[in-house]
Design a protein around this motif. Structure first.
Motif, PDB file in Angstrom:
ATOM      1  N   LYS A   1       4.580   4.869   4.164  1.00  0.00           N
ATOM      2  CA  LYS A   1       5.421   5.768   3.358  1.00  0.00           C
ATOM      3  C   LYS A   1       6.173   6.741   4.268  1.00  0.00           C
ATOM      4  O   LYS A   1       5.935   6.783   5.481  1.00  0.00           O
ATOM      5  CB  LYS A   1       4.550   6.550   2.363  1.00  0.00           C
ATOM      6  CG  LYS A   1       3.660   5.648   1.499  1.00  0.00           C
ATOM      7  CD  LYS A   1       2.896   6.459   0.496  1.00  0.00           C
ATOM      8  CE  LYS A   1       1.625   5.768   0.079  1.00  0.00           C
ATOM      9  NZ  LYS A   1       0.811   6.567  -0.827  1.00  0.00           N
TER      10      LYS A   1
ATOM     11  N   ILE B   1     -11.126  -5.128  -2.040  1.00  0.00           N
ATOM     12  CA  ILE B   1     -11.446  -4.125  -1.020  1.00  0.00           C
ATOM     13  C   ILE B   1     -11.538  -2.776  -1.741  1.00  0.00           C
ATOM     14  O   ILE B   1     -10.531  -2.184  -2.097  1.00  0.00           O
ATOM     15  CB  ILE B   1     -10.380  -4.096   0.112  1.00  0.00           C
ATOM     16  CG1 ILE B   1     -10.147  -5.506   0.673  1.00  0.00           C
ATOM     17  CG2 ILE B   1     -10.780  -3.128   1.220  1.00  0.00           C
ATOM     18  CD1 ILE B   1     -11.393  -6.210   1.216  1.00  0.00           C
ATOM     19  N   SER B   2     -12.811  -2.365  -1.975  1.00  0.00           N
ATOM     20  CA  SER B   2     -13.115  -1.152  -2.753  1.00  0.00           C
ATOM     21  C   SER B   2     -12.712  -1.264  -4.212  1.00  0.00           C
ATOM     22  O   SER B   2     -12.206  -0.308  -4.815  1.00  0.00           O
ATOM     23  CB  SER B   2     -12.463   0.089  -2.131  1.00  0.00           C
ATOM     24  OG  SER B   2     -13.175   0.459  -1.000  1.00  0.00           O
TER      25      SER B   2
ATOM     26  N   PHE C   1      -5.672   8.756   2.433  1.00  0.00           N
ATOM     27  CA  PHE C   1      -6.241   8.896   3.777  1.00  0.00           C
ATOM     28  C   PHE C   1      -7.213   7.768   4.140  1.00  0.00           C
ATOM     29  O   PHE C   1      -7.968   7.296   3.286  1.00  0.00           O
ATOM     30  CB  PHE C   1      -7.039  10.193   3.873  1.00  0.00           C
ATOM     31  CG  PHE C   1      -6.190  11.430   3.869  1.00  0.00           C
ATOM     32  CD1 PHE C   1      -5.843  12.049   5.055  1.00  0.00           C
ATOM     33  CD2 PHE C   1      -5.723  11.955   2.675  1.00  0.00           C
ATOM     34  CE1 PHE C   1      -5.049  13.183   5.052  1.00  0.00           C
ATOM     35  CE2 PHE C   1      -4.922  13.094   2.668  1.00  0.00           C
ATOM     36  CZ  PHE C   1      -4.588  13.711   3.858  1.00  0.00           C
TER      37      PHE C   1
ATOM     38  N   ILE D   1       0.843  -1.211   0.000  1.00  0.00           N
ATOM     39  CA  ILE D   1       0.000   0.000   0.000  1.00  0.00           C
ATOM     40  C   ILE D   1       0.875   1.256   0.000  1.00  0.00           C
ATOM     41  O   ILE D   1       0.403   2.342   0.344  1.00  0.00           O
ATOM     42  CB  ILE D   1      -1.000   0.026   1.181  1.00  0.00           C
ATOM     43  CG1 ILE D   1      -0.282  -0.135   2.530  1.00  0.00           C
ATOM     44  CG2 ILE D   1      -2.086  -1.003   1.002  1.00  0.00           C
ATOM     45  CD1 ILE D   1      -1.186   0.172   3.734  1.00  0.00           C
TER      46      ILE D   1
ATOM     47  N   PHE E   1     -15.243   4.018   0.458  1.00  0.00           N
ATOM     48  CA  PHE E   1     -15.065   5.467   0.381  1.00  0.00           C
ATOM     49  C   PHE E   1     -16.234   6.169   1.074  1.00  0.00           C
ATOM     50  O   PHE E   1     -17.377   5.720   0.977  1.00  0.00           O
ATOM     51  CB  PHE E   1     -14.952   5.925  -1.075  1.00  0.00           C
ATOM     52  CG  PHE E   1     -13.570   5.697  -1.623  1.00  0.00           C
ATOM     53  CD1 PHE E   1     -12.555   6.632  -1.431  1.00  0.00           C
ATOM     54  CD2 PHE E   1     -13.266   4.529  -2.306  1.00  0.00           C
ATOM     55  CE1 PHE E   1     -11.275   6.409  -1.902  1.00  0.00           C
ATOM     56  CE2 PHE E   1     -11.983   4.298  -2.791  1.00  0.00           C
ATOM     57  CZ  PHE E   1     -10.982   5.243  -2.584  1.00  0.00           C
TER      58      PHE E   1
HETATM   59  N1  SAM Z   1      -7.443  -2.392  -2.076  1.00  0.00           N
HETATM   60  C1  SAM Z   1      -6.868  -1.400  -1.203  1.00  0.00           C
HETATM   61  C2  SAM Z   1      -6.692  -1.932   0.217  1.00  0.00           C
HETATM   62  O1  SAM Z   1      -6.479  -3.106   0.390  1.00  0.00           O
HETATM   63  O2  SAM Z   1      -6.733  -1.138   1.156  1.00  0.00           O
HETATM   64  C3  SAM Z   1      -7.541  -0.077  -1.221  1.00  0.00           C
HETATM   65  C4  SAM Z   1      -7.838   0.468  -2.562  1.00  0.00           C
HETATM   66  S1  SAM Z   1      -8.846   1.861  -2.449  1.00  0.00           S
HETATM   67  C5  SAM Z   1      -9.347   1.968  -4.115  1.00  0.00           C
HETATM   68  C6  SAM Z   1      -7.667   3.146  -2.291  1.00  0.00           C
HETATM   69  C7  SAM Z   1      -7.866   3.919  -1.004  1.00  0.00           C
HETATM   70  O3  SAM Z   1      -7.286   3.194   0.077  1.00  0.00           O
HETATM   71  C8  SAM Z   1      -7.145   5.265  -0.988  1.00  0.00           C
HETATM   72  O4  SAM Z   1      -7.919   6.261  -1.606  1.00  0.00           O
HETATM   73  C9  SAM Z   1      -6.997   5.517   0.491  1.00  0.00           C
HETATM   74  O5  SAM Z   1      -8.204   5.976   1.057  1.00  0.00           O
HETATM   75  C10 SAM Z   1      -6.708   4.098   1.008  1.00  0.00           C
HETATM   76  N2  SAM Z   1      -5.255   3.863   1.023  1.00  0.00           N
HETATM   77  C11 SAM Z   1      -4.543   3.079   0.194  1.00  0.00           C
HETATM   78  N3  SAM Z   1      -3.235   3.112   0.524  1.00  0.00           N
HETATM   79  C12 SAM Z   1      -3.127   3.939   1.587  1.00  0.00           C
HETATM   80  C13 SAM Z   1      -2.035   4.402   2.372  1.00  0.00           C
HETATM   81  N4  SAM Z   1      -0.794   4.007   2.121  1.00  0.00           N
HETATM   82  N5  SAM Z   1      -2.284   5.254   3.392  1.00  0.00           N
HETATM   83  C14 SAM Z   1      -3.548   5.671   3.645  1.00  0.00           C
HETATM   84  N6  SAM Z   1      -4.606   5.271   2.935  1.00  0.00           N
HETATM   85  C15 SAM Z   1      -4.417   4.419   1.912  1.00  0.00           C
END
Ligand code: SAM
Length: 275
Positions: A187, A90-91, A213, A12, A136
């Motif tokens: 990160k 997931i989303s 976020f 992520i 979301f």
């Molecule tokens: N499939 C992913 C998961 O397993 O969490 C999430 C995908 S979703 C389309 C993307 C959203 O996840 C971002 O807009 C944010 O809200 C959240 N997200 C993903 N990476 C993140 C991170 N490193 N820090 C905070 N929020 C994160």
């Protein structure tokens, strides 16, 4: 029966959070389904994986699924499904493919790894025994929640974060929530900010929201007692004021600013001085 679909979780943010098994599986499949070929390509290059990529997203899911199923059943192909980040499904629309596999008696499995919702819950310090992930943020989804004892987890974008916090601040059901905003997990600029909606709005007005976020809300009484933790964020201001004006007046100012009850603020400052 051999496995024909691998659902592979990816990092992520921090590229070395990819599991060894994830790399191994991507190296063995015939085709990788992904959301954005540019993003997945970076992951592949970084792990020296060279496999064909096919886009699978909300817009083409109805066309892609029959092709994938046909290719598995009639050409013996093996697929992997990844998302831009974290755990597929997931989303994103991955569950439709899993569903098609179930209907067609196709064997599939998941290679576990990071998930932003779960990582944020772990970082938040909020009750983790009972939680509700709503994807979301959407005001309707939030308003429909009945069991508000759950810790609520939602994804948000940088340009909407302040608006969402404003919504929470004005919501009768959630205005007293203890809120945690988690940003840029894994990160360089990873950040966890805690407080009530007012405090967080102020924080993100002063620090322009950047990156990705997750917002978490809890209404549980034990977390609502987090006033002390929040007042700790104002120690510099409190110390400055308390030497210039009275303890009583400092409490009034800080209470107005933080929306924390005046007596609670008074007792907090008094306890600092007793120490
Ligand atoms: N499939 C992913 C998961 O397993 O969490 C999430 C995908 S979703 C389309 C993307 C959203 O996840 C971002 O807009 C944010 O809200 C959240 N997200 C993903 N990476 C993140 C991170 N490193 N820090 C905070 N929020 C994160």
């Amino acid at each position: 029966m051999k496995t024909s679909l691998y659902i592979v979780s990816t990092p992520i943010g921090n590229i070395i959070d990819f599991t060894m098994r994830g790399v191994e599986i991507l190296n063995t499949v015939d085709i990788i389904l992904c959301e954005d070929t540019r993003i997945t390509n970076k992951l592949l290059v970084n792990n020296s994986i060279n496999k064909p990529l096919v886009v699978y997203n909300d817009h083409n899911v109805d066309i892609i699924i029959p092709k994938v199923i046909d290719n598995i059943l009639n050409n013996n192909k093996v697929y992997a499904l990844v998302s831009d980040a974290g755990t597929p499904l997931i989303s994103d629309p991955g569950y439709k493919l899993v569903n098609a596999c179930i209907k067609n008696n196709i064997k599939y499995t998941a290679i576990p790894g990071p998930c932003a919702a779960i990582n944020a819950l772990v970082l938040s310090g909020l009750p983790s025994d009972k939680f509700l992930f709503i994807g979301f943020f959407n005001s309707k989804k939030l308003d429909e929640i009945k069991d508000i004892d759950n810790t609520i987890i939602m994804y948000e974008s940088p340009n909407r974060i302040i608006g969402t916090l404003e919504y929470i601040k004005n919501s009768d059901k959630f205005k007293y929530s203890n809120i945690v905003v988690v940003r840029e997990m894994t990160k360089i600029f990873e950040e966890v900010v805690r407080g009530n909606a007012e405090y967080l709005i102020d924080h993100f007005n002063k620090n322009k929201p950047r990156g990705e976020f997750v917002i978490l809300l809890s209404q549980q009484k034990e977390t609502l007692n987090n006033n002390e933790e929040m007042l700790n964020n104002y120690l510099d201001l409190i110390n400055l004021l308390v030497y210039k004006i009275s303890l009583k007046d400092t409490s009034i100012v800080i209470s107005k600013y933080t929306k924390i009850n005046k007596n609670t603020v008074y007792n907090f400052i008094k306890s600092l001085h007793n120490d």
